[in-house]
Every structure is written in structure tokens, then in C-alpha cells.
Design a protein around this motif. Structure first.
Motif, PDB file in Angstrom:
ATOM      1  N   THR A  14     -12.012  -6.917  -7.481  1.00  0.00           N
ATOM      2  CA  THR A  14     -12.372  -7.942  -6.503  1.00  0.00           C
ATOM      3  C   THR A  14     -11.319  -7.925  -5.399  1.00  0.00           C
ATOM      4  O   THR A  14     -10.121  -8.054  -5.671  1.00  0.00           O
ATOM      5  N   ALA A  15     -11.761  -7.742  -4.163  1.00  0.00           N
ATOM      6  CA  ALA A  15     -10.842  -7.770  -3.027  1.00  0.00           C
ATOM      7  C   ALA A  15     -10.771  -9.196  -2.507  1.00  0.00           C
ATOM      8  O   ALA A  15     -11.798  -9.862  -2.387  1.00  0.00           O
ATOM      9  N   ASN A  61      -8.966 -11.989   0.419  1.00  0.00           N
ATOM     10  CA  ASN A  61      -8.201 -12.171   1.649  1.00  0.00           C
ATOM     11  C   ASN A  61      -8.241 -13.644   2.024  1.00  0.00           C
ATOM     12  O   ASN A  61      -9.235 -14.323   1.779  1.00  0.00           O
ATOM     13  N   LEU A  83     -12.455  -6.904   4.865  1.00  0.00           N
ATOM     14  CA  LEU A  83     -12.914  -6.974   3.470  1.00  0.00           C
ATOM     15  C   LEU A  83     -14.085  -6.021   3.232  1.00  0.00           C
ATOM     16  O   LEU A  83     -14.176  -5.379   2.190  1.00  0.00           O
ATOM     17  N   LEU A 126     -14.687  -3.004   0.507  1.00  0.00           N
ATOM     18  CA  LEU A 126     -15.911  -2.798  -0.288  1.00  0.00           C
ATOM     19  C   LEU A 126     -16.449  -1.386  -0.069  1.00  0.00           C
ATOM     20  O   LEU A 126     -16.931  -0.738  -1.000  1.00  0.00           O
ATOM     21  N   ALA A 160     -15.997  -9.148  -3.130  1.00  0.00           N
ATOM     22  CA  ALA A 160     -14.906  -9.661  -2.309  1.00  0.00           C
ATOM     23  C   ALA A 160     -14.967 -11.178  -2.255  1.00  0.00           C
ATOM     24  O   ALA A 160     -16.032 -11.779  -2.427  1.00  0.00           O
ATOM     25  N   ARG A 197     -13.364 -14.310   0.277  1.00  0.00           N
ATOM     26  CA  ARG A 197     -12.567 -14.727   1.428  1.00  0.00           C
ATOM     27  C   ARG A 197     -12.270 -16.212   1.298  1.00  0.00           C
ATOM     28  O   ARG A 197     -13.187 -17.010   1.121  1.00  0.00           O
ATOM     29  N   LEU A 219     -19.912 -10.927  -1.064  1.00  0.00           N
ATOM     30  CA  LEU A 219     -18.692 -11.409  -0.411  1.00  0.00           C
ATOM     31  C   LEU A 219     -18.756 -12.936  -0.417  1.00  0.00           C
ATOM     32  O   LEU A 219     -19.498 -13.542   0.351  1.00  0.00           O
TER      33      LEU A 219
END
Lengths: 324, 247
Positions: free
Chosen positions: B59-60, B62, B72, B76, B83, B85, B199
Motif C-alpha cells: 500500500t502506497a 502519501n 501516488l 501504482l 494507495a 492519500r 486509491l
């Protein structure tokens, strides 16, 4: 109130950077009208500890708990917090080196503090507490205000002068409580860099780039380093090509350095390379290309072929050293 | 392994740095934003481990306004699975760390991976702060990250060398040089797939800013480079000794 300085020792010895940091902490304490005190972890003999007094520290706490022999960010944070709280320290300073970068952020959260990382000068005002720091990888600086009661700072290497104030220092043993689980990450072994001078410790760096054409041509670079008692470093393409070890890479994504003298040989000076070296006091560029961007940042330059210039320069340095 | 990887949204490393509004704000004009170089290495290493057959879910995350979603999406496209945010201006490092600690607590992650330092404010701060908020061990500037069963072998930089470490989940690690060799470049398939990946946008939790940046400066312009004749290198030695007083 006090300024607490984390004076890291390396097998019982301090480095030049430690004395810079003590000078910095002392001047910060003077500005705040408080006192500079220090903490070190491990065994350091008395005469070495007394040296800290020479740069203005009034007291040093020595934490000797055996389990602290190995570095752990969690354990060291807990220990320094205990010394800070017991002594009402409201400013805590670290070097911007591996241990400082690992511990200072943890301590910041633990003490509900604010952190200015990579400070380059003592606070320009104390209320509000304002300090200048590196930003954008050395391409800029920023003034940061820390609003919290406790302030944590890390000092950029080689950015503050060493000031000998003379003076006595009180030495006190401190027994810390090590929180459970602080050594959950197990140390397998410590690998020391080979005997040579590390790029961040060297006062003079001889640095070479792709212009040298191949690893077999580094003899003259090493010779210059030996003549001047310097370290050797290089640009990124050189380590990417495996011509030199990775720990010699200086630049934005390698090590950031600030030696007194940086001699760049066959390095064009890409913005990412300059970002890692432009805090050097004096920079020399030797390059065949008169339009190499490095010349815009260098103090002294020679347009010429490294294979001709460097051997001649080595002879000239040798002659100078022999005569001085 | 479930990994949370922090993705920095920073100016391209070749950017010319300028400021605006009386030097209080970064000038965005003509600036390309990228994933921070160390975070790129962090993500690349996790993807390499995944490709070698280990079960890894990435999982990204930010903390930033809507503009950072492009960065982001790039994470991906490189191969992150989803992701998050956190919808807030990243006021300072403590604020960002608090938000990421919260995302960690709300998921079931084994490890948080960050970059060694951001290339804008060069803090090297967030990894240690997140770890302290959650009460986890932290490893800084790792140059190796290898998974062997439930153990992770890492190398951490220390002054004058490195430590070889063995850790068990959970912990926080920041990626330094060597964490991965070459950052991965998204391919067309990755870019197409990234559009359909999840996301999530979450709102921030409360955290006071401890610091604020009030002014920026550019380094003082250097005086012009003094050129020395290559036939007279003794002159350079003289200048370094008499003028610069450096040798």
C-alpha cells in the motif's frame, strides 16, 4: 534549563565533529542564557571526557549500562530522554550523522518537541526560536521556527566552527533504564569500512568521475589523496559502473559532504552531484570541457586533460609538502 | 507480508529551486514532481521481493493535497497494489508521521518502509517519528532488505561502517542507497492498470505543527571561478596555500 548535547564516542574517542557540536551547543546555550551539558554512552576515559569542557560543556553524563554496547535507536532515545528530563533540558542537539538521524526524530516525538534537521547556524532568535537549516539538498536554506517547549536540532557537518573556551567539566555517571523490547532488532555483526578515511570525515576529498575512463586509472587519484592526507570519493556513474565502491559516491543520492577542500577531476558537475558537495569550503575543478557546469560552482579551475594535469599537480603538491 | 510504503511528492532532482511570496513559498512554476528517489528504491525493493514469489501486498501512502495523487498513481503504475492519500497539507514532519502512524493502526501491516530522507527539507525524520508514535523498532538508512521466513535481514549505516541486523515484524525501516539497485520504471501495462487500482482518501487526525518554515534563501552566488593555466599547475598550489589558506 539547559542545552543537552549528544556527544557520541567511537570506541571511547571523540571526533572533530563532536567538538564542533559542543561549540555549537555552548553558543546556543549562551544565547538562551542557559548551560551546555553533554551525554555520552559507553566507556570513555577521564582525560578524553575533560576535553569536552575545553569547548564549553559544564557537565557530562556518562551512561555505562552494558547492554547499550550496541546501537539501538529505541534504547538510545530512551536513555537520552531520561538525561534530558532529569536536567530540564529544553534544547537537545545531535550531529547530522547516522546516529543523530536515527535518534533525534524518535526523541522529538517522545518529548512532544519540534525538530530542525540539518541546522547550519546557532538560532538567530530565541523567542521565537528560529534557526537556519539546509533545504532542497543544499540548493537552498530555510529559516525554521520551532514552537514547542522542547526543541531538537541536528547540526549539519562542518557547518560550525570549533571554539576553545577552556573550562572545567563535571563528570557524572548516569544509570539509565532500558525499556523492554528496545533490542528487539538483533545485531548480527558490525562491518567496519576498510581502514581508509571515510568521505564524511575527510578534510580534503579527491573526487573523480567518468572522465577518468576506467578503474585502472585511479592510481593517480589515490596518489594525490596520499600526498595530501585526503580521502577519495567519486560521482554516481563511477559507482554505477562498479569502478569504485558505493561508499565513495558523493552527491544527492550518495553521501553529502562538506570538506575544507574538494578537488573534482573529470566530473562535469550535474546538479545532483553539486547538491551533495556544494557546502565544501573550497572547490577545485579539473576538466577537459571548459563548459562543464562544475566551473560555475568551483573556486579554482583548470581546463585540461586529467591524464596530463593530475601527474603534474601531484609533483607540485609533493614539492610543496616537502618544502613546508 | 503487508507493507505500507511512504511516497514523497518532491520536485525533480534536476529542478532549479526558486521561491516566491517574499521567499516564504516554493515556486512551483515549471516544476515536475516525482516520487522521492529513496522512496522509489523502497518501493522497487518490495516489488522485487514480490516478483521473486514472496506474498507481498503493497500500500502506497502519501500525506498531501489532491495534486499529489499523480505521484501516488505513478507508485501504482510501478506495481503497488493500492494507495491511500491523507487529505492534508503536510505541515511538518511530526504532522506527517502522526498521519502515517494512524494509517498503520487502521490496517494490518507488518512493516512501514520510508525513504532515508526527503529531498526537499532533507529531514530524515519521518521513519523515526512514526516508529516512536507507534512504539516500534526503527532501522535507518538500510542498504539491504532480505526476507527469510519470518525474519528480515537488514544492513543499517552507522558512522564508519554498517550493522547487519535481524528483525521480526512489525518495524519501521528507511531505505538508503543500495536498498534496491535501479528504480523501476512503470511500463504501459502498469500505467493502464494503475487507473483501476484503489486509491482511498482519508481525512487527517489532529496534530499540532511543532515547526514552521518562515523564509527561504538561495546559497550566495560564488565569485567567478579563477582559472589556472594547465601548463602552470604550481600556481594552483600557491593559490590554495596563500589565498584560500586551505593547504
Amino acid at each position: 534549563m539547559a542545552v543537552l548535547i549528544y556527544t557520541e564516542n567511537f570506541n571511547g574517542k571523540f571526533k572533530k565533529a563532536t567538538y564542533e557540536l559542543v561549540s555549537y551547543g555552548t553558543e546556543t546555550a549562551n544565547k538562551l542564557g542557559s548551560e551546555a551539558i553533554a551525554v555520552t554512552i559507553g566507556n570513555v576515559d577521564e582525560s578524553t571526557l575533560k576535553e569536552l569542557g575545553n569547548y564549553g560543556a559544564k557537565k557530562v553524563f556518562v551512561v555505562k549500562n552494558g547492554e547499550l554496547k550496541d546501537f539501538s535507536a529505541q534504547a538510545y532515545t530512551a536513555v537520552i530522554e531520561q538525561v534530558a528530563s532529569n536536567n530540564n533540558a529544553d534544547v537537545i542537539v545531535f550531529g547530522n550523522n547516522p546516529s543523530g538521524r536515527a535518534v533525534a526524530p524518535r526523541l522529538t516525538v517522545k518529548m512532544n518537541a519540534g525538530l530542525a534537521a540539518g541546522a547550519v547556524d546557532v538560532p538567530s532568535s530565541t523567542s521565537p526560536f528560529k534557526v537556519k537549516k539546509r533545504a532542497y539538498s543544499g540548493k537552498a536554506f530555510a529559516d525554521v521556527i520551532i514552537n514547542s517547549d522542547v526543541k531538537v536540532l541536528t547540526l549539519s557537518q562542518n557547518s560550525y566552527k570549533i571554539v576553545e573556551t577552556g573550562g572545567d567539566i563535571e563528570i557524572e555517571d548516569f544509570t539509565a533504564e532500558i525499556p523492554e523490547g528496545a533490542y528487539a532488532v538483533k545485531l548480527v555483526e558490525v562491518v567496519k569500512s576498510k581502514g581508509k578515511l571515510s568521505v564524511t570525515d575527510a578534510d580534503i576529498l579527491i573526487s573523480a568521475g567518468r572522465g577518468l575512463k576506467g578503474p585502472e586509472n585511479w592510481g593517480m587519484i589515490e596518489e594525490m589523496a596520499e600526498i595530501l592526507g585526503a580521502g577519495t570519493s567519486c560521482s554516481r556513474p563511477v559507482t554505477d559502473l562498479d569502478w569504485r565502491p558505493h561508499d565513495e559516491h558523493v552527491g544527492q543520492t550518495g553521501k553529502v559532504v562538506a570538506p575544507n577542500l574538494y578537488i573534482a577531476i573529470g566530473i562535469s558537475g550535474a546538479i545532483q552531484h553539486l547538491a551533495g558537495v556544494n557546502s565544501s569550503k573550497v572547490m577545485v575543478c579539473i576538466n577537459t570541457d571548459a563548459d562543464a557546469p562544475f566551473f560555475e560552482s568551483a573556486d579554482y579551475g583548470i581546463v585540461g586533460d586529467a591524464f596530463e594535469v593530475v601527474p603534474k599537480l601531484n609533483e607540485a603538491f609533493k614539492k610543496f609538502i616537502a618544502e613546508s | 507480508m503487508k507493507a505500507l510504503v511512504c511516497i514523497g511528492h518532491v520536485p525533480d532532482t534536476t529542478s532549479k529551486i526558486r521561491f516566491t511570496d517574499n521567499d516564504t513559498k516554493f515556486d512551483n512554476t515549471d516544476i515536475q514532481y516525482i516520487i522521492g528517489p529513496y522512496e522509489e528504491l523502497a518501493l522497487t525493493r518490495l516489488l522485487d521481493i514480490k516478483d521473486s514469489g514472496t506474498d507481498v501486498h503493497i500500500t502506497a501512502v502519501n500525506v498531501g493535497p489532491v495534486e499529489t495523487e499523480a505521484t501516488l498513481r505513478k507508485a501504482l503504475a510501478m506495481g503497488a497494489d493500492e494507495a491511500v492519500r491523507v487529505n492534508a497539507e503536510p505541515a511538518d514532519a511530526v504532522f506527517v508521521a502522526k498521519q502515517i502512524a494512524e494509517v498503520f493502526k487502521n490496517g494490518e501491516y507488518d512493516v512501514i518502509v520510508t525513504g532515508k530522507e526527503s529531498i526537499d527539507y532533507n529531514g530524515s525524520q519521518v521513519e523515526g517519528m512514526i516508529a516512536e508514535f507507534i512504539g516500534l523498532p526503527s532501522v535507518s538508512g538500510a542498504s539491504l532488505f532480505e526476507i527469510d521466513g519470518d525474519k528480515v535481514k537488514m544492513e543499517q549505516e552507522i558512522e564508519g561502517g554498517k550493522q547487519v541486523l535481524n528483525a521480526t515484524f512489525p518495524f519501521v525501516v528507511s531505505a538508503g542507497k543500495g536498498f534496491a539497485l535501479e528504480p523501476r520504471i512503470p511500463n504501459m501495462r502498469g500505467i493502464m492498470m494503475a487507473r483501476r487500482k484503489k486509491l482511498d482518501v482519508v481525512e487527517p487526525v489532529e496534530q499540532n505543527n511543532m515547526t514552521e518554515v518562515v523564509k527561504h534563501y538561495l546559497p550566495e552566488a560564488k565569485p567567478q571561478c579563477k582559472m589556472v593555466d594547465p601548463e602552470n599547475v604550481e600556481e594552483l598550489v600557491r593559490l590554495l596555500h596563500e589565498e584560500a589558506k586551505i593547504i
